[in-house]
Design a protein around this motif. Structure first.
Motif, PDB file in Angstrom:
ATOM      1  N   GLY A  10      45.365  46.433  48.691  1.00 28.34           N
ATOM      2  CA  GLY A  10      44.708  47.585  49.294  1.00 28.34           C
ATOM      3  C   GLY A  10      43.793  48.671  48.535  1.00 28.34           C
ATOM      4  N   ASP A  11      44.450  48.808  47.406  1.00 27.85           N
ATOM      5  CA  ASP A  11      43.770  49.735  46.355  1.00 27.85           C
ATOM      6  C   ASP A  11      42.823  49.095  45.408  1.00 27.85           C
ATOM      7  N   THR A  12      42.485  47.675  45.554  1.00 28.41           N
ATOM      8  CA  THR A  12      41.782  46.935  44.583  1.00 28.41           C
ATOM      9  C   THR A  12      40.194  46.813  45.074  1.00 28.41           C
ATOM     10  N   PRO A  13      39.178  47.175  44.319  1.00 32.38           N
ATOM     11  CA  PRO A  13      37.836  46.981  44.573  1.00 32.38           C
ATOM     12  C   PRO A  13      37.447  45.505  44.795  1.00 32.38           C
ATOM     13  N   VAL A  14      36.747  45.273  45.794  1.00 24.69           N
ATOM     14  CA  VAL A  14      36.425  44.055  45.992  1.00 24.69           C
ATOM     15  C   VAL A  14      35.794  43.343  45.043  1.00 24.69           C
ATOM     16  N   GLY A  15      34.938  43.953  43.996  1.00 21.79           N
ATOM     17  CA  GLY A  15      34.401  42.967  43.088  1.00 21.79           C
ATOM     18  C   GLY A  15      35.148  42.887  42.029  1.00 21.79           C
ATOM     19  N   GLU A  16      36.406  43.343  41.949  1.00 22.73           N
ATOM     20  CA  GLU A  16      37.178  43.085  40.750  1.00 22.73           C
ATOM     21  C   GLU A  16      38.280  42.271  40.943  1.00 22.73           C
ATOM     22  N   ILE A  17      38.446  41.306  41.960  1.00 22.08           N
ATOM     23  CA  ILE A  17      39.122  40.336  42.336  1.00 22.08           C
ATOM     24  C   ILE A  17      38.943  39.097  41.653  1.00 22.08           C
ATOM     25  N   LYS A  18      39.576  38.344  41.027  1.00 23.15           N
ATOM     26  CA  LYS A  18      39.215  37.284  40.283  1.00 23.15           C
ATOM     27  C   LYS A  18      40.310  36.042  40.968  1.00 23.15           C
ATOM     28  N   PRO A  19      39.620  34.545  40.985  1.00 20.29           N
ATOM     29  CA  PRO A  19      40.581  33.725  41.062  1.00 20.29           C
ATOM     30  C   PRO A  19      41.807  33.578  40.459  1.00 20.29           C
ATOM     31  N   SER A  20      42.048  33.760  39.121  1.00 17.07           N
ATOM     32  CA  SER A  20      43.000  34.092  38.585  1.00 17.07           C
ATOM     33  C   SER A  20      43.964  34.950  39.155  1.00 17.07           C
ATOM     34  N   HIS A  21      43.538  36.221  39.515  1.00 15.80           N
ATOM     35  CA  HIS A  21      44.587  36.962  40.119  1.00 15.80           C
ATOM     36  C   HIS A  21      45.030  36.531  41.437  1.00 15.80           C
TER      37      HIS A  21
END
Length: 389
Positions: A100-111
Motif C-alpha cells: 500500500g505505501d509503495t510507489p508503483v515505480g519502485e516495485i521490482k520483480p525480485s521484491h
C-alpha cells in the motif's frame, strides 16, 4: 529544444542536472548525475521514449499502490459478487498491508518474488498479523496465487496508464503450483440411494445433484420454468451464491448457461417438486419458500445433509462431492468426455479431463483390450513372427 544539461556543486563534488520537456510541454528536470556522460545518456533515453510514445512521467510512477488498488477494485464491475468479494479480501488482507505505501515505480520483480516466498512460508505481513490474529502458518497455493493476481492486475493498469513500462509481477519464477490435497469423493449408486432415502424433504435435491452434476448454487437457483418435464431437461440459467450471508443471483460459473438432461426416473420426483408452484417458483426451497442455505457438512454438524450422511452410514462428504459423483457415474456408464463437459458446464473438454483424469483409467484398459482384439482378428502375431524370421 531537445533539453539541456547543467553542472552544479554539492558537498560531495560536482553533479549534473538534466532539464527537458514532457510530451505535454511542461518543463521538468532530473538531477544527481555524477558525470556528464550519465546525464547525456539519460537525456537521450528520454527523447527516445518520447518519440516512441513510451515516456513515463516520474511523477506518475510515484503514485502509491494504495491509491491504484482502490481504483482497480472499483473498475471490477463485471465480476460476480462472490468473485469480487474474494478479490477485495485478498487486497485487504495480503496486498495492501505489504504494498500500500509503495510507489508503483519502485516495485521490482525480485521484491515480488520475495513476497511470494514469504506468503508461502507464512512470514509475510498481513492485515491479520497486524491485528495479532493468525500470525503464522503457510498460505495455500490458492491464496498466494490470488494475492499475486491482485497485485499483477493493479500493475497491469499502471502499465496501460503509462505509470510504469513493464509489470514486475508478471513472470515470477517461484509461483506455487495449485495442487489439491483434498480427497475427491465418488459415491456408488447404492450409496446415493441410501443418502437420498435419509434426506427427508431434500431427497429429490440429492438425486438431482448426484445424477445431473449441478453445482449447489445452480440447483437452489432452479425455478419451475427451468424444468422441461416432457424433454427431461434442466435449463441452468442462473446461480444463487451466498456471499457474506446474502444470496446473490448471477450467471452460472464461467458465464455458461446450459441445458442438462435428467434420467427418466427423476421425472416423477421433479413433477412432485413442481406441484402447486408458479413458473417463477423455486424448485428446491426452504420451508418458508426462500433460497436454501448451503448445508454444513462437518462430522458434528446438525444440518439435514450431515445428519443424512451419518444415518446412511457414509463417510463424511460435502454437497459438492455429489457433483463429482455425477461425473463418475456418467463416465462409468460410457458417456464421452465431451458429453460430461457439457453436463458439468466446464469451459472445455480438456478441463474435464484434467479434473477427472483418475476416472478415465478404465478407458485406457478398454483401449488396450480393443487394440488386442483388433490385432487378434488381423492375426498380427503370425505377421510379426514372419517379419522376425
Amino acid at each position: 529544444m531537445a533539453g539541456s544539461i547543467e553542472a552544479y556543486e554539492t558537498m560531495a563534488g560536482p553533479r549534473y542536472r538534466v532539464r527537458y520537456r514532457k510530451p505535454n510541454g511542461a518543463s521538468t528536470d532530473k538531477r544527481g548525475f555524477r558525470t556528464k556522460k550519465e546525464a547525456r545518456l539519460y537525456l537521450a533515453s528520454v527523447e527516445i521514449t518520447k518519440a516512441k510514445g513510451e515516456y513515463i512521467d516520474p511523477a506518475d510512477s510515484r503514485v502509491h499502490i494504495a491509491h491504484l488498488g482502490k481504483e482497480w477494485l472499483e473498475s471490477k464491475t463485471n465480476l460476480k459478487p462472490s468473485s469480487k468479494t474474494s478479490l477485495e479480501t485478498s487486497w485487504r488482507v495480503y496486498v495492501e498491508p505489504r504494498w500500500g505505501d509503495t510507489p508503483v515505480g519502485e516495485i521490482k520483480p525480485s521484491h515480488v518474488e520475495t513476497w511470494i516466498s514469504q506468503l508461502a512460508e507464512g512470514t509475510a505481513v498481513t492485515a491479520r498479523s497486524r491485528d495479532r490474529r493468525n500470525t503464522r502458518g503457510p498460505r495455500s497455493a490458492t491464496v498466494v496465487l490470488r494475492a499475486v493476481g491482485v497485485l499483477a492486475g493493479i500493475l497491469d493498469m499502471a502499465v496501460r496508464d503509462q505509470r510504469i513500462a513493464k509489470n514486475p509481477a508478471r513472470g515470477a519464477r517461484n509461483l506455487p503450483r495449485k495442487e489439491s490435497t483434498k480427497e475427491r469423493r465418488y459415491l456408488s449408486d447404492d450409496e446415493v440411494v441410501r443418502l437420498a432415502a435419509q434426506s427427508g424433504p431434500h431427497t429429490t435435491l440429492v438425486l438431482v445433484l448426484a445424477y445431473c452434476g449441478l453445482r449447489w448454487s445452480e440447483a437452489i437457483g432452479l425455478r419451475a420454468q427451468d424444468v422441461n418435464i416432457l424433454r427431461r431437461r434442466l435449463h441452468i440459467n442462473r446461480a444463487a451464491v451466498e456471499v457474506k450471508g446474502i444470496i446473490e443471483l448471477g450467471a452460472p460459473k464461467n458465464w455458461e448457461k446450459r441445458t442438462v438432461p435428467f434420467p427418466a426416473f427423476l421425472q416423477k420426483p421433479l413433477e412432485a417438486a413442481l406441484k402447486g408452484k408458479s413458473t417463477d417458483g423455486l424448485v428446491f426451497c426452504s420451508d418458508t419458500g426462500d433460497y436454501l442455505r448451503r448445508a454444513k457438512s462437518d462430522e458434528d454438524a446438525e444440518s439435514w445433509f450431515a445428519r443424512a450422511v451419518r444415518a446412511a452410514g457414509i463417510r463424511r462428504l460435502t454437497p459438492h462431492d455429489l457433483r463429482h459423483t455425477a461425473a463418475s457415474l456418467a463416465i462409468a456408464s460410457g458417456a464421452n468426455v465431451k458429453a460430461v463437459q457439457r453436463m458439468l458446464g466446464h469451459k472445455s473438454a480438456a478441463m474435464t479431463l484434467d479434473t477427472y483424469a483418475d476416472l478415465f483409467d478404465d478407458d485406457l484398459d478398454d483401449v488396450a483390450e480393443r487394440l488386442d482384439a483388433r490385432a487378434v482378428k488381423a492375426d498380427v502375431g503370425k505377421l510379426w513372427a514372419r517379419a522376425v524370421s
